[in-house]
Design a protein around this motif. Structure first.
Motif, PDB file in Angstrom:
ATOM      1  N   HIS A 183       0.814  -1.427  -0.112  1.00 23.31           N
ATOM      2  CA  HIS A 183      -0.071   0.006  -0.110  1.00 23.31           C
ATOM      3  C   HIS A 183       0.913   1.179  -0.158  1.00 23.31           C
ATOM      4  CE1 HIS A 183      -2.896  -3.148   1.628  1.00 23.31           C
ATOM      5  NE2 HIS A 183      -3.875  -2.248   1.163  1.00 23.31           N
ATOM      6  N   VAL A 184       0.285   2.179  -0.550  1.00 25.54           N
ATOM      7  CA  VAL A 184       1.060   3.573  -0.406  1.00 25.54           C
ATOM      8  C   VAL A 184       0.099   4.703  -0.369  1.00 25.54           C
ATOM      9  CG1 VAL A 184       0.767   3.667  -3.039  1.00 25.54           C
ATOM     10  CG2 VAL A 184       2.434   5.125  -1.965  1.00 25.54           C
ATOM     11  N   MET A 185       0.486   5.573   0.735  1.00 22.55           N
ATOM     12  CA  MET A 185      -0.104   6.963   1.162  1.00 22.55           C
ATOM     13  C   MET A 185       0.511   7.889   0.451  1.00 22.55           C
ATOM     14  SD  MET A 185       0.060   6.974   5.252  1.00 22.55           S
ATOM     15  CE  MET A 185       1.527   6.737   6.006  1.00 22.55           C
ATOM     16  N   ILE A 186      -0.191   8.899   0.054  1.00 22.87           N
ATOM     17  CA  ILE A 186       0.373  10.078  -0.570  1.00 22.87           C
ATOM     18  C   ILE A 186       0.072  11.308   0.077  1.00 22.87           C
ATOM     19  CG2 ILE A 186       0.898  11.215  -3.106  1.00 22.87           C
ATOM     20  CD1 ILE A 186       0.031   8.370  -4.325  1.00 22.87           C
ATOM     21  N   PRO A 187       0.719  11.931   1.043  1.00 21.26           N
ATOM     22  CA  PRO A 187       0.566  13.064   1.501  1.00 21.26           C
ATOM     23  C   PRO A 187       1.320  14.267   0.430  1.00 21.26           C
ATOM     24  CG  PRO A 187       2.582  12.209   2.602  1.00 21.26           C
ATOM     25  CD  PRO A 187       2.052  11.413   1.620  1.00 21.26           C
ATOM     26  N   VAL A 219      -3.749   3.810  -1.072  1.00 23.10           N
ATOM     27  CA  VAL A 219      -4.448   4.096   0.034  1.00 23.10           C
ATOM     28  C   VAL A 219      -5.292   5.581  -0.105  1.00 23.10           C
ATOM     29  CG1 VAL A 219      -4.622   4.708   2.609  1.00 23.10           C
ATOM     30  CG2 VAL A 219      -3.052   2.652   1.605  1.00 23.10           C
ATOM     31  N   GLY A 220      -4.718   6.573  -0.577  1.00 28.86           N
ATOM     32  CA  GLY A 220      -5.100   7.948  -0.860  1.00 28.86           C
ATOM     33  C   GLY A 220      -4.099   8.925  -1.152  1.00 28.86           C
ATOM     34  N   ASN A 248      -9.282  14.939 -13.860  1.00 28.60           N
ATOM     35  CA  ASN A 248      -7.667  14.578 -13.499  1.00 28.60           C
ATOM     36  C   ASN A 248      -7.901  13.342 -12.636  1.00 28.60           C
ATOM     37  OD1 ASN A 248      -6.631  16.797 -14.443  1.00 28.60           O
ATOM     38  ND2 ASN A 248      -7.389  18.191 -13.093  1.00 28.60           N
ATOM     39  N   ARG A 249      -6.619  12.529 -13.067  1.00 31.78           N
ATOM     40  CA  ARG A 249      -6.760  11.272 -12.343  1.00 31.78           C
ATOM     41  C   ARG A 249      -6.558  11.177 -10.921  1.00 31.78           C
ATOM     42  NH1 ARG A 249      -1.956   7.237 -13.593  1.00 31.78           N
ATOM     43  NH2 ARG A 249      -3.534   6.099 -12.673  1.00 31.78           N
ATOM     44  N   THR A 250      -6.001  12.270 -10.350  1.00 31.26           N
ATOM     45  CA  THR A 250      -5.620  12.423  -9.120  1.00 31.26           C
ATOM     46  C   THR A 250      -6.995  12.162  -8.352  1.00 31.26           C
ATOM     47  OG1 THR A 250      -5.707  14.713  -9.362  1.00 31.26           O
ATOM     48  CG2 THR A 250      -3.405  13.887  -8.743  1.00 31.26           C
ATOM     49  N   SER A 251      -8.039  12.826  -8.880  1.00 32.78           N
ATOM     50  CA  SER A 251      -9.387  12.912  -8.278  1.00 32.78           C
ATOM     51  C   SER A 251      -9.899  11.226  -7.688  1.00 32.78           C
ATOM     52  CB  SER A 251     -10.799  13.382  -9.301  1.00 32.78           C
ATOM     53  OG  SER A 251     -10.838  12.579 -10.212  1.00 32.78           O
ATOM     54  N   ASN A 252      -9.612  10.276  -8.525  1.00 33.34           N
ATOM     55  CA  ASN A 252     -10.232   8.973  -8.072  1.00 33.34           C
ATOM     56  C   ASN A 252      -9.367   8.698  -6.552  1.00 33.34           C
ATOM     57  OD1 ASN A 252     -11.275   8.716 -10.359  1.00 33.34           O
ATOM     58  ND2 ASN A 252      -9.326   7.907 -11.330  1.00 33.34           N
ATOM     59  N   TYR A 253      -8.388   9.331  -6.270  1.00 27.70           N
ATOM     60  CA  TYR A 253      -7.560   8.842  -5.015  1.00 27.70           C
ATOM     61  C   TYR A 253      -7.791   9.788  -3.796  1.00 27.70           C
ATOM     62  CZ  TYR A 253      -5.521   5.782  -8.558  1.00 27.70           C
ATOM     63  OH  TYR A 253      -5.550   4.769  -9.495  1.00 27.70           O
ATOM     64  N   MET A 254      -8.537  10.987  -4.138  1.00 29.12           N
ATOM     65  CA  MET A 254      -8.736  11.887  -3.014  1.00 29.12           C
ATOM     66  C   MET A 254      -9.068  11.520  -1.766  1.00 29.12           C
ATOM     67  SD  MET A 254      -6.715  14.121  -4.449  1.00 29.12           S
ATOM     68  CE  MET A 254      -6.513  15.255  -3.116  1.00 29.12           C
ATOM     69  N   ALA A 255      -8.613  11.870  -0.695  1.00 26.97           N
ATOM     70  CA  ALA A 255      -9.506  11.801   0.589  1.00 26.97           C
ATOM     71  C   ALA A 255     -10.584  12.920   0.607  1.00 26.97           C
ATOM     72  CB  ALA A 255      -8.551  11.995   1.763  1.00 26.97           C
ATOM     73  N   ASP A 299     -10.088   1.544   6.728  1.00 24.01           N
ATOM     74  CA  ASP A 299     -10.994   1.492   5.871  1.00 24.01           C
ATOM     75  C   ASP A 299     -10.453   0.697   4.762  1.00 24.01           C
ATOM     76  OD1 ASP A 299     -13.760   1.038   5.926  1.00 24.01           O
ATOM     77  OD2 ASP A 299     -13.966   3.002   4.767  1.00 24.01           O
ATOM     78  N   SER A 300      -9.497   1.791   4.056  1.00 25.44           N
ATOM     79  CA  SER A 300      -8.817   1.250   2.871  1.00 25.44           C
ATOM     80  C   SER A 300      -8.028   0.013   2.818  1.00 25.44           C
ATOM     81  CB  SER A 300      -7.830   2.505   2.367  1.00 25.44           C
ATOM     82  OG  SER A 300      -7.118   2.098   1.284  1.00 25.44           O
ATOM     83  N   MET A 301      -7.324   0.023   4.230  1.00 25.15           N
ATOM     84  CA  MET A 301      -6.376  -1.353   4.304  1.00 25.15           C
ATOM     85  C   MET A 301      -7.044  -2.479   4.839  1.00 25.15           C
ATOM     86  SD  MET A 301      -2.594   0.596   5.244  1.00 25.15           S
ATOM     87  CE  MET A 301      -1.826  -0.890   5.098  1.00 25.15           C
ATOM     88  N   TRP A 302      -7.973  -2.316   5.698  1.00 26.02           N
ATOM     89  CA  TRP A 302      -8.520  -3.828   6.198  1.00 26.02           C
ATOM     90  C   TRP A 302     -10.152  -3.602   5.949  1.00 26.02           C
ATOM     91  CZ3 TRP A 302      -4.550  -1.134   8.800  1.00 26.02           C
ATOM     92  CH2 TRP A 302      -3.512  -1.891   9.294  1.00 26.02           C
ATOM     93  N   GLY A 303     -10.539  -2.600   5.380  1.00 28.86           N
ATOM     94  CA  GLY A 303     -12.099  -2.870   5.027  1.00 28.86           C
ATOM     95  C   GLY A 303     -12.775  -2.834   5.958  1.00 28.86           C
TER      96      GLY A 303
END
Ligand SMILES: Nc1ncnc2c1ncn2[C@@H]1O[C@H](COP(=O)(O)OP(=O)(O)O)[C@@H](O)[C@H]1O
Ligand SMILES: [Mg+2]
Length: 305
Positions: A183-187, A219-220, A248-255, A299-303
């Motif tokens: 998993h990767v999280m992107i601040p 993850v986001g 923009n494809r970033t929108s799919n991953y935005m928190a 939620d994203s990692m363990w649902g």
């Protein structure tokens, strides 16, 4: 059915190609939040191993009594509390995260927190960089070594999740570590540079996933250090709108929340291992943000919540 990757161990890397966006803040804070069950302590307490590869060593200093070297900026890891008890003639009694890449004996350090262990950063990555003359080769080698370690060292028995803190900027080391993560999280900051970096990063993740059976999951993308609403500049607003724009494809991953710039988050300016590092109790808004961050990641990692 094939066994789960790394026997179910999750490896979360805090990544961005740019420095100063909050990778270390996110890595160390999430280590704490996941281990303690979130800001309200009601969630599941997960067993966390931190791998610090950040040359700035801030995560190491937050969790471990690193030893300063007179006249040097870098810190050394302390002698392991079990040195002397563990009978291993090949072990010198200290470890850094880089030892994994050198086939050295590796003993994680316990920390003051029940569920958090750490392998600290050794500071500069010269030793690691010298492993291969070629950047591409170094990246591939690091991915391979780390995958092997996650798969075969048996650490899945001791930990639920590994959290990786990365060097300040894009290097073969951080790219190689990402290649081995689950998993990767992107601040990200909301300035143009950081946003462009996040987009390039998504392209890079696609490339990584071309070669993988189990994809690296995003993850986001988390806007960090966002000024308070009354202080948002026009540029900040444009940046935020861009990130969330469906074109923009970033929108799919935005928190669906921001982490604001707050004095109480400036934890690395505090003394090493200060207990106030992760206590946001005095700030209601910070608590609420940390709660959102924790829930999003769980939620994203363990649902689950
Ligand atoms: N939301 C925030 N509010 C205030 N300061 C922050 C916030 N996030 C990070 N910082 C501070 O900004 C600096 C850079 O953050 P850091 O996590 O070290 O970035 P990176 O690891 O990506 O280089 C640090 O001094 C950190 O304490
Ligand atoms: Mg950092």
């Amino acid at each position: 059915m094939a066994a789960a990757l790394y026997n179910g161990l999750k490896v979360l890397t805090s990544y961005h190609r740019k420095g100063g966006v909050g990778k270390t803040f996110f890595a160390s804070t999430l280590a704490y939040l996941l281990a303690t069950g979130g800001p309200d302590k009601k969630g599941k307490k997960r067993r966390v191993l931190i791998l610090d590869y950040d040359s700035q060593q801030d995560t190491s200093k937050a969790f471990l009594a690193m030893v300063s070297i007179p006249g040097e900026d870098e810190y050394m890891p302390p002698v392991h509390p079990e040195f002397g008890e563990i009978d291993d003639p090949d072990w010198g009694g200290t470890n850094t995260s880089s030892d994994i890449l050198f086939d050295n004996p590796v003993y994680e350090y316990p920390t003051a927190h029940d569920n958090i262990a750490i392998l600290p950063s050794e500071g500069n990555v010269d030793r690691v960089s010298a492993l291969s003359a070629q950047a591409d080769e170094l990246e591939v080698n690091i991915s391979r070594y780390m995958r092997d370690w996650f798969e075969k060292s048996g650490i899945h028995e001791d930990y639920d999740v590994v959290i990786v803190d990365n060097p300040p900027s894009k290097t073969p080391v951080s790219a190689g570590l990402m290649g081995a993560a689950t998993h990767v999280m992107i601040p990200t900051e909301v300035n143009r540079d950081a946003i462009d970096g996040a987009t390039l990063l998504l392209d890079r993740i696609d490339k990584i996933n071309d070669d993988r059976d189990v994809p690296l999951e995003v993850v986001g993308i988390f806007p960090n250090m966002v000024p308070s609403p009354s202080r948002l500049s026009v540029k900040d607003k444009v940046g935020l709108q861009w990130l969330y724009n469906p074109d923009n494809r970033t929108s799919n991953y935005m928190a669906d929340f921001f982490i604001q710039r707050r004095e109480c988050y400036r934890v690395f300016e505090r003394p090493s291992m200060d207990p106030s590092h992760f206590s946001f109790v005095h700030n209601f808004h910070a608590q609420a943000e940390m709660n959102k961050l924790y829930n999003h990641v769980v939620d994203s990692m363990w649902g689950e919540q």
